[in-house]
Scaffold this motif. Structure first.
Motif, PDB file in Angstrom:
ATOM      1  N   TYR A  17      35.587  56.030  52.930  1.00  0.00           N
ATOM      2  CA  TYR A  17      36.197  54.936  53.812  1.00  0.00           C
ATOM      3  C   TYR A  17      37.605  54.524  53.046  1.00  0.00           C
ATOM      4  O   TYR A  17      38.819  54.329  53.539  1.00  0.00           O
ATOM      5  N   VAL A  18      37.645  54.054  51.718  1.00  0.00           N
ATOM      6  CA  VAL A  18      38.919  53.491  50.957  1.00  0.00           C
ATOM      7  C   VAL A  18      39.857  54.552  51.049  1.00  0.00           C
ATOM      8  O   VAL A  18      41.020  54.359  51.175  1.00  0.00           O
ATOM      9  N   LYS A  19      39.443  55.731  50.457  1.00  0.00           N
ATOM     10  CA  LYS A  19      40.658  56.865  50.405  1.00  0.00           C
ATOM     11  C   LYS A  19      41.059  57.335  52.026  1.00  0.00           C
ATOM     12  O   LYS A  19      42.301  57.394  52.165  1.00  0.00           O
ATOM     13  N   GLN A  20      40.215  57.097  52.841  1.00  0.00           N
ATOM     14  CA  GLN A  20      40.744  57.274  54.286  1.00  0.00           C
ATOM     15  C   GLN A  20      41.748  56.199  54.749  1.00  0.00           C
ATOM     16  O   GLN A  20      42.888  56.789  55.136  1.00  0.00           O
ATOM     17  N   LYS A  21      41.441  55.218  54.329  1.00  0.00           N
ATOM     18  CA  LYS A  21      42.525  54.040  54.716  1.00  0.00           C
ATOM     19  C   LYS A  21      43.711  54.103  54.026  1.00  0.00           C
ATOM     20  O   LYS A  21      44.943  53.936  54.354  1.00  0.00           O
ATOM     21  N   ALA A  22      43.639  54.707  52.684  1.00  0.00           N
ATOM     22  CA  ALA A  22      44.823  54.689  51.769  1.00  0.00           C
ATOM     23  C   ALA A  22      45.773  55.937  52.232  1.00  0.00           C
ATOM     24  O   ALA A  22      46.850  55.662  52.158  1.00  0.00           O
ATOM     25  N   MET A  23      44.811  56.873  52.799  1.00  0.00           N
ATOM     26  CA  MET A  23      45.629  58.003  53.067  1.00  0.00           C
ATOM     27  C   MET A  23      46.285  57.706  54.416  1.00  0.00           C
ATOM     28  O   MET A  23      47.523  57.974  54.788  1.00  0.00           O
ATOM     29  N   GLU A  24      45.819  56.955  55.397  1.00  0.00           N
ATOM     30  CA  GLU A  24      46.510  56.433  56.518  1.00  0.00           C
ATOM     31  C   GLU A  24      47.640  55.718  56.359  1.00  0.00           C
ATOM     32  O   GLU A  24      48.625  56.099  56.964  1.00  0.00           O
ATOM     33  N   ILE A  25      47.643  54.781  55.343  1.00  0.00           N
ATOM     34  CA  ILE A  25      48.937  53.979  55.039  1.00  0.00           C
ATOM     35  C   ILE A  25      50.118  55.005  54.795  1.00  0.00           C
ATOM     36  O   ILE A  25      51.182  54.834  54.950  1.00  0.00           O
ATOM     37  N   ILE A  26      49.740  55.804  53.591  1.00  0.00           N
ATOM     38  CA  ILE A  26      50.716  56.909  53.180  1.00  0.00           C
ATOM     39  C   ILE A  26      51.340  57.651  54.387  1.00  0.00           C
ATOM     40  O   ILE A  26      52.534  58.059  54.473  1.00  0.00           O
ATOM     41  N   VAL A  27      50.441  58.293  55.059  1.00  0.00           N
ATOM     42  CA  VAL A  27      50.821  59.148  56.281  1.00  0.00           C
ATOM     43  C   VAL A  27      51.598  58.431  57.315  1.00  0.00           C
ATOM     44  O   VAL A  27      52.667  58.984  57.797  1.00  0.00           O
ATOM     45  N   ALA A  28      51.274  57.199  57.711  1.00  0.00           N
ATOM     46  CA  ALA A  28      51.664  56.476  58.675  1.00  0.00           C
ATOM     47  C   ALA A  28      53.291  56.003  58.120  1.00  0.00           C
ATOM     48  O   ALA A  28      54.332  56.292  58.870  1.00  0.00           O
ATOM     49  N   LEU A  29      53.443  55.777  56.837  1.00  0.00           N
ATOM     50  CA  LEU A  29      54.855  55.558  56.187  1.00  0.00           C
ATOM     51  C   LEU A  29      55.638  56.653  56.151  1.00  0.00           C
ATOM     52  O   LEU A  29      56.763  56.732  56.718  1.00  0.00           O
ATOM     53  N   GLY A  30      55.010  58.009  55.831  1.00  0.00           N
ATOM     54  CA  GLY A  30      55.653  59.234  55.889  1.00  0.00           C
ATOM     55  C   GLY A  30      56.414  59.638  57.320  1.00  0.00           C
ATOM     56  O   GLY A  30      57.259  59.993  57.487  1.00  0.00           O
ATOM     57  N   ASP A  31      55.559  59.210  58.488  1.00  0.00           N
ATOM     58  CA  ASP A  31      55.977  59.453  59.777  1.00  0.00           C
ATOM     59  C   ASP A  31      56.911  58.727  60.109  1.00  0.00           C
ATOM     60  O   ASP A  31      57.966  59.239  60.883  1.00  0.00           O
TER      61      ASP A  31
END
Ligand code: F3S
Length: 398
Positions: A17-31
């Motif tokens: 779960y934690v890595k998923q949330k971390a990845m979501e933050i990075i991908v959202a900023l990238g988008d």
């Protein structure tokens, strides 16, 4: 944005779960910022450390991040208190225990408790061209401009997310085309002190807000001046990078003919000192130096100013640095000179985040435009701004 198979798996939650949330933050900023892909980073510097800014909800959130470890070398921004000598600062055990819980939560994630806004002074020195994810604005400015490393001004959560994944999105200052100068600043006044350099940065941030300034006419004598300049720039604007002609590593290809031009003269310098801040005067109770955290050379300079002087009864001289620089100052007998004169060196913390009102402090003086701006804003005490000599002179006697 393109993601590798492994990045996709993390995003789907297959690595927790934690890595998923971390990845979501990075991908959202990238988008949002149009990144094409993720890129590996070598280090992260994480803001969001002080109990004053995180509060109880922040502690609970950090403590809920379990079964996870950072993937790259990661360290912290300053906290609100000296982690070892908080009692000497007059901090209550209740406040200290909350702050220490935050540090311990980060430590459980594998983040090093190096709480400093000058990690580059204590061995965290990214190479030229290396991608990193740092948060603190003056450290970001120094890394991009002086070291030639590449980082955006990360927020606390995005820096932590990047530390956990070991990557960041490829946009902003990670791309060469965004590192070109956008405005030329002609400096025609001689800057004498670190407070002058922080004032120049403060003025430019106010004038342009964002972009990449290119400085011409600076007569630099030491790297601490670049540290002070970057801190000023990050205070009044969202600036994350600058060039200094003949000095910083990317200046030669940074300038084009089309850039706007501004002049910084004695008038602008005096204008910031006189219009924005109260001059250092007799009402000062506490002098706080070390925004950004002091180098060994700066501590030595203070020790020299304190020769044959003493801090007056009822007054305080607080100097802020990292734990590593303080240990060196101890070994070089600089700490002893400062203490014998009545001063104290604190580590891990930042004057703008210290619980000053609850310590009974009402009037402080600082030699940094950034410290003046944020301490006034965040602690609501009266703040005067002047050069180091005037600050020290205001609370000491022969
Ligand atoms: Fe550092 Fe605090 Fe100044 S984080 S740059 S001492 S406002």
């Amino acid at each position: 944005m393109y993601l590798t198979k492994e990045e996709e798996r993390i995003l789907k939650g297959e690595e927790g779960y934690v890595k998923q949330k971390a990845m979501e933050i990075i991908v959202a900023l990238g988008d949002i910022y149009g990144a094409d892909r993720l890129i590996p980073i070598s280090s992260a510097q994480i803001a969001g450390v002080s109990y004053t800014s995180l509060g109880d909800e922040g502690i609970e959130w950090l403590e809920s991040l379990r079964d996870c470890h950072v993937a790259v070398s990661a360290m912290l921004n300053p906290a609100s208190i000296d982690l070892e000598n908080w009692r000497d600062m007059g901090v209550s055990p209740e406040y200290a225990s909350k702050q220490l819980r935050i540090i311990n939560a980060y430590k459980r994630l594998g983040v090093k408790p190096i709480c400093s806004c000058t990690p580059y002074l204590v061995g965290v020195i990214p190479r030229f061209g290396e991608h990193i994810a740092w948060s603190e604005s003056s450290a970001v400015c120094y890394a991009n401009s002086v070291l030639g490393a590449r980082t955006n001004r990360e927020g606390g959560p995005s820096a932590l997310a990047s530390a956990i994944i070991g990557k960041t999105s490829n946009y902003g200052y990670h791309l060469v085309e965004n590192r070109k100068a956008t405005v030329l600043i002609d400096v025609s006044v001689k800057l004498e002190t670190l407070s002058d350099y922080s004032t120049l940065g403060y003025w430019v941030g106010e004038m342009i807000g964002s972009g990449v300034p290119y400085f011409r006419g600076l007569n630099l004598r030491r790297s601490e001046e670049l540290k002070a300049l970057g801190a000023g720039l990050g205070t009044t604007g969202s600036i994350a990078m600058y060039h200094v002609e003949g000095v910083t590593p990317e200046y030669a290809k940074a300038l084009t003919d089309q850039v706007e031009r501004l002049n910084f003269t004695d008038r602008e310098l005096r204008g910031i000192y006189n219009k924005h801040f109260k001059p250092v005067g007799g009402s000062v109770e506490l002098v706080a130096i070390g925004c950004p955290h002091m180098s060994l050379v700066e501590l030595e300079e203070v020790a020299k100013l304190l020769k044959n002087r003493r801090v007056r009864r009822g007054h305080k001289l607080w100097l802020f640095t990292s734990i590593a620089v303080k240990r060196l100052a101890e070994r070089c007998d600089i700490l002893d000179i400062i203490r014998r004169a009545g001063g104290e060196v604190y580590t891990d913390c930042c004057i703008a985040l210290a619980p000053l009102k609850s310590l009974g402090v009402r009037n402080i003086a600082v030699d940094s435009a950034k410290a003046a701006f944020y301490t006034r804003l965040l602690t609501r005490v009266n703040v005067s701004f002047g050069n180091l000599k005037d600050c020290i002179g205001s609370i000491t006697e022969v």
